[in-house]
Design a protein around this motif. Structure first.
Motif, PDB file in Angstrom:
ATOM      1  N   UNK A  55      -1.567  11.394   2.080  1.00  0.00           N
ATOM      2  CA  UNK A  55      -1.536  10.735   3.644  1.00  0.00           C
ATOM      3  C   UNK A  55      -0.888  10.316   4.381  1.00  0.00           C
ATOM      4  N   UNK A  56       0.635  10.959   3.414  1.00  0.00           N
ATOM      5  CA  UNK A  56       2.299  10.380   4.153  1.00  0.00           C
ATOM      6  C   UNK A  56       2.940  12.428   4.043  1.00  0.00           C
ATOM      7  N   UNK A  57       1.609  13.366   4.532  1.00  0.00           N
ATOM      8  CA  UNK A  57       2.019  14.740   5.250  1.00  0.00           C
ATOM      9  C   UNK A  57       1.701  15.755   4.271  1.00  0.00           C
ATOM     10  N   UNK A  58       2.114  16.563   4.762  1.00  0.00           N
ATOM     11  CA  UNK A  58       1.526  17.988   3.599  1.00  0.00           C
ATOM     12  C   UNK A  58       3.221  18.190   1.924  1.00  0.00           C
ATOM     13  N   UNK A  59       2.529  18.357   1.142  1.00  0.00           N
ATOM     14  CA  UNK A  59       3.962  18.281   0.142  1.00  0.00           C
ATOM     15  C   UNK A  59       4.862  19.031  -0.081  1.00  0.00           C
ATOM     16  N   UNK A 102       0.986  -1.163  -0.415  1.00  0.00           N
ATOM     17  CA  UNK A 102       0.173  -0.240   0.436  1.00  0.00           C
ATOM     18  C   UNK A 102       0.514   1.310  -0.206  1.00  0.00           C
ATOM     19  N   UNK A 103       1.927   1.628   0.817  1.00  0.00           N
ATOM     20  CA  UNK A 103       2.757   1.866   0.590  1.00  0.00           C
ATOM     21  C   UNK A 103       3.760   2.576  -0.614  1.00  0.00           C
ATOM     22  N   UNK A 104       3.873   1.337  -1.329  1.00  0.00           N
ATOM     23  CA  UNK A 104       4.534   1.294  -2.524  1.00  0.00           C
ATOM     24  C   UNK A 104       3.463   1.800  -3.669  1.00  0.00           C
ATOM     25  N   UNK A 105       2.811   2.022  -3.541  1.00  0.00           N
ATOM     26  CA  UNK A 105       1.667   2.375  -4.285  1.00  0.00           C
ATOM     27  C   UNK A 105       1.346   3.624  -3.643  1.00  0.00           C
ATOM     28  N   UNK A 106       1.339   4.415  -2.810  1.00  0.00           N
ATOM     29  CA  UNK A 106       0.993   5.702  -2.051  1.00  0.00           C
ATOM     30  C   UNK A 106       1.800   6.495  -3.110  1.00  0.00           C
ATOM     31  N   UNK A 107       3.675   6.172  -2.867  1.00  0.00           N
ATOM     32  CA  UNK A 107       4.807   6.492  -3.020  1.00  0.00           C
ATOM     33  C   UNK A 107       4.641   7.019  -4.377  1.00  0.00           C
ATOM     34  N   UNK A 108       4.439   5.451  -5.534  1.00  0.00           N
ATOM     35  CA  UNK A 108       4.117   5.685  -7.091  1.00  0.00           C
ATOM     36  C   UNK A 108       3.011   6.583  -7.290  1.00  0.00           C
ATOM     37  N   UNK A 109       1.778   6.850  -7.138  1.00  0.00           N
ATOM     38  CA  UNK A 109       1.323   7.846  -6.413  1.00  0.00           C
ATOM     39  C   UNK A 109       1.636   9.019  -6.837  1.00  0.00           C
ATOM     40  N   UNK A 110       2.534   9.179  -5.113  1.00  0.00           N
ATOM     41  CA  UNK A 110       2.921  10.761  -5.573  1.00  0.00           C
ATOM     42  C   UNK A 110       3.931  11.695  -6.825  1.00  0.00           C
ATOM     43  N   UNK A 111       4.693   9.951  -6.343  1.00  0.00           N
ATOM     44  CA  UNK A 111       5.008  10.001  -8.230  1.00  0.00           C
ATOM     45  C   UNK A 111       4.061  10.714  -9.266  1.00  0.00           C
ATOM     46  N   UNK A 112       3.322  10.620  -9.872  1.00  0.00           N
ATOM     47  CA  UNK A 112       2.963  11.333 -10.494  1.00  0.00           C
ATOM     48  C   UNK A 112       1.823  12.387 -10.282  1.00  0.00           C
ATOM     49  N   UNK A 113       1.539  12.428  -9.318  1.00  0.00           N
ATOM     50  CA  UNK A 113       1.810  13.725  -8.953  1.00  0.00           C
ATOM     51  C   UNK A 113       2.653  15.171  -8.688  1.00  0.00           C
ATOM     52  N   UNK A 114       3.424  14.464  -8.865  1.00  0.00           N
ATOM     53  CA  UNK A 114       4.832  15.171  -8.902  1.00  0.00           C
ATOM     54  C   UNK A 114       5.004  15.497 -10.257  1.00  0.00           C
ATOM     55  N   UNK A 131     -12.579  29.041  -9.362  1.00  0.00           N
ATOM     56  CA  UNK A 131     -13.065  27.744  -8.875  1.00  0.00           C
ATOM     57  C   UNK A 131     -13.498  26.708  -9.227  1.00  0.00           C
ATOM     58  N   UNK A 132     -11.734  26.331 -10.486  1.00  0.00           N
ATOM     59  CA  UNK A 132     -11.860  25.378 -10.251  1.00  0.00           C
ATOM     60  C   UNK A 132     -11.172  24.637  -9.748  1.00  0.00           C
ATOM     61  N   UNK A 133     -10.947  22.905  -9.380  1.00  0.00           N
ATOM     62  CA  UNK A 133     -10.838  22.180  -8.425  1.00  0.00           C
ATOM     63  C   UNK A 133     -10.566  20.846  -9.529  1.00  0.00           C
ATOM     64  N   UNK A 134      -8.907  20.055  -8.741  1.00  0.00           N
ATOM     65  CA  UNK A 134      -8.939  19.010  -9.329  1.00  0.00           C
ATOM     66  C   UNK A 134      -8.785  18.008  -8.501  1.00  0.00           C
ATOM     67  N   UNK A 135      -9.703  16.137  -8.508  1.00  0.00           N
ATOM     68  CA  UNK A 135      -9.414  15.048  -7.852  1.00  0.00           C
ATOM     69  C   UNK A 135      -8.540  14.231  -8.133  1.00  0.00           C
ATOM     70  N   UNK A 136      -8.143  13.425  -7.016  1.00  0.00           N
ATOM     71  CA  UNK A 136      -7.292  12.609  -7.238  1.00  0.00           C
ATOM     72  C   UNK A 136      -7.251  11.621  -5.935  1.00  0.00           C
ATOM     73  N   UNK A 137      -6.727  10.478  -5.515  1.00  0.00           N
ATOM     74  CA  UNK A 137      -6.950   9.617  -4.486  1.00  0.00           C
ATOM     75  C   UNK A 137      -5.719   9.045  -4.524  1.00  0.00           C
ATOM     76  N   UNK A 138      -4.897   9.395  -3.213  1.00  0.00           N
ATOM     77  CA  UNK A 138      -3.728   8.701  -2.688  1.00  0.00           C
ATOM     78  C   UNK A 138      -4.018   7.517  -1.787  1.00  0.00           C
ATOM     79  N   UNK A 139      -3.718   5.938  -2.777  1.00  0.00           N
ATOM     80  CA  UNK A 139      -4.535   4.943  -1.370  1.00  0.00           C
ATOM     81  C   UNK A 139      -6.168   4.748  -1.584  1.00  0.00           C
ATOM     82  N   UNK A 140      -6.335   5.065  -0.476  1.00  0.00           N
ATOM     83  CA  UNK A 140      -7.732   5.051  -0.892  1.00  0.00           C
ATOM     84  C   UNK A 140      -8.402   6.589  -0.066  1.00  0.00           C
ATOM     85  N   UNK A 141      -7.647   7.270  -0.376  1.00  0.00           N
ATOM     86  CA  UNK A 141      -7.708   9.034   0.802  1.00  0.00           C
ATOM     87  C   UNK A 141      -7.463   9.887  -0.373  1.00  0.00           C
ATOM     88  N   UNK A 142      -8.927  10.528  -0.931  1.00  0.00           N
ATOM     89  CA  UNK A 142      -9.731  11.222  -1.393  1.00  0.00           C
ATOM     90  C   UNK A 142      -9.042  12.520  -1.249  1.00  0.00           C
TER      91      UNK A 142
END
Length: 338
Positions: free
Chosen positions: A226-230, A26-38, A123-134
């Motif tokens: 979930x891993x903290x403020x970026x 789960x943490x590896x997946x979250x880190x990978x998603x953080x990479x996509x976010x970057x 007033x534009x917003x963007x949605x995503x998920x890190x793990x199970x956290x929206x």
């Protein structure tokens, strides 16, 4: 008895190791998603801040030469300048689509228009998920100013044989959602002193070369995961500009009309400059972001013209100028000659 104990140990150990394995994946997946976010943040940052740094070059290029005329050795002057930059509509917004992002999607749309750092509110917003956290984040707002004003001081000192040293400095000017600062130095040399015909007809000719540094920063993305403020709360553009200018002027009594041709080369660099986020306990995120931001560093050449009018009475000179090219920047100054 030993077989029974082994079975008990296995029943306890297997769920524990299974839990560790699941948590690890789960943490590896979250880190990978953080990479996509970057990757998404890098794409967005270039579109967002580049128009502002392009405009900063014009602000820093204007009104370096107060006059092409030759000054007497030891003459010193100090001027207070006010720059007024007109923000063009074409640089206030840009288009984004879901296909531009690896992790985020635009809330309620496949594509939309959002402001650059020079733009307005949104007033534009963007949605995503890190793990199970929206995640739901707001698109950054711009300075929301059709004109950008900033003052600066400039000092001149005349040396030998028509050569003059120039220094420019401004304190950090507060903009809506950001800050701007410029400083630099230059050297001017009078050419018309070698041409008696020009001197006789009160025509002055000179060239100037100068360096300036501009720093422009804006509020950027406030993202909690979930891993903290970026720690992406502030982004800054650093612009180093090297400029060459040729100017000619004609004097009519106390009035002087001046025209210039300006060419400059600017190096653009970008950096996240806000406080580090709590994700630093897990990843060196800000360091990685700034390493990746080097990929959008660039070099640009600009050619622009400038026209100016100068009037003097006693030891005070009043000057207004307009620099034009891709953008338009106006400048007004009051100079005192000691």
């Amino acid at each position: 008895m030993q077989i029974l104990m082994r079975n008990i140990h296995l029943k306890i150990a297997l769920p524990f190791f299974l839990f560790i394995s699941i948590v690890g994946r789960a943490q590896i997946q979250e880190i990978q998603q953080i990479g996509y976010l970057l990757d998404d943040a890098l794409f967005f940052s270039e579109k967002y801040i580049t128009p502002a740094t392009d405009c900063a070059v014009y602000q820093a290029s204007s009104s370096w030469m107060n006059t092409p005329q030759k000054k007497k050795f030891g003459e010193v002057s100090l001027a207070l300048h006010g720059n007024l930059f007109f923000v063009p509509n074409r640089d206030r917004n840009f288009q984004v689509a879901n296909s531009d992002f690896k992790l985020f999607t635009i809330e309620g749309a496949n594509q939309t228009t959002v402001p650059t750092a020079l733009g307005g509110n949104t007033d534009v917003y963007y949605n995503a998920s890190i793990g199970t956290n929206p995640l739901r984040i707001a698109s950054p707002k711009g300075v929301d100013m059709e004109t950008v004003f900033h003052p600066f001081l400039q000092g001149n000192i005349a040396l030998w044989k028509g050569t003059e040293l120039i220094a420019r400095y401004s304190t950090k000017v507060k903009l809506k959602k950001g800050n701007y600062q410029v400083y630099g130095f230059g050297i001017k040399h009078n050419i018309s002193q070698y041409m008696p015909y020009l001197e006789k007809n009160k025509i002055a000719l000179a060239f100037l070369t100068n360096y300036s540094n501009e720093e422009i920063s804006f509020d950027f993305l406030d993202i909690n995961t979930p891993l903290g403020n970026l720690g992406l709360n502030e982004i800054t553009g650093f612009v180093d500009t090297y400029q060459f200018q040729v100017a000619a002027s004609k004097q009519f009594g106390k009035f002087e009309i001046m025209a210039s041709s300006i060419t400059n080369k600017s190096n653009f660099k970008y950096k996240i400059t806000g406080d580090k986020g709590s994700i630093e306990d897990v990843l060196n995120f800000q360091e990685e972001v700034n390493r990746r931001l080097k990929s959008i560093s660039k070099e640009k050449f600009n050619s622009l013209g400038e026209i100016a009018c100068r009037y003097h009475f006693s030891k005070i000179f009043v000057k207004s100028s307009v620099a034009f090219g891709k953008f338009v920047n106006t400048n007004f100054s009051v100079e005192y000659e000691f």
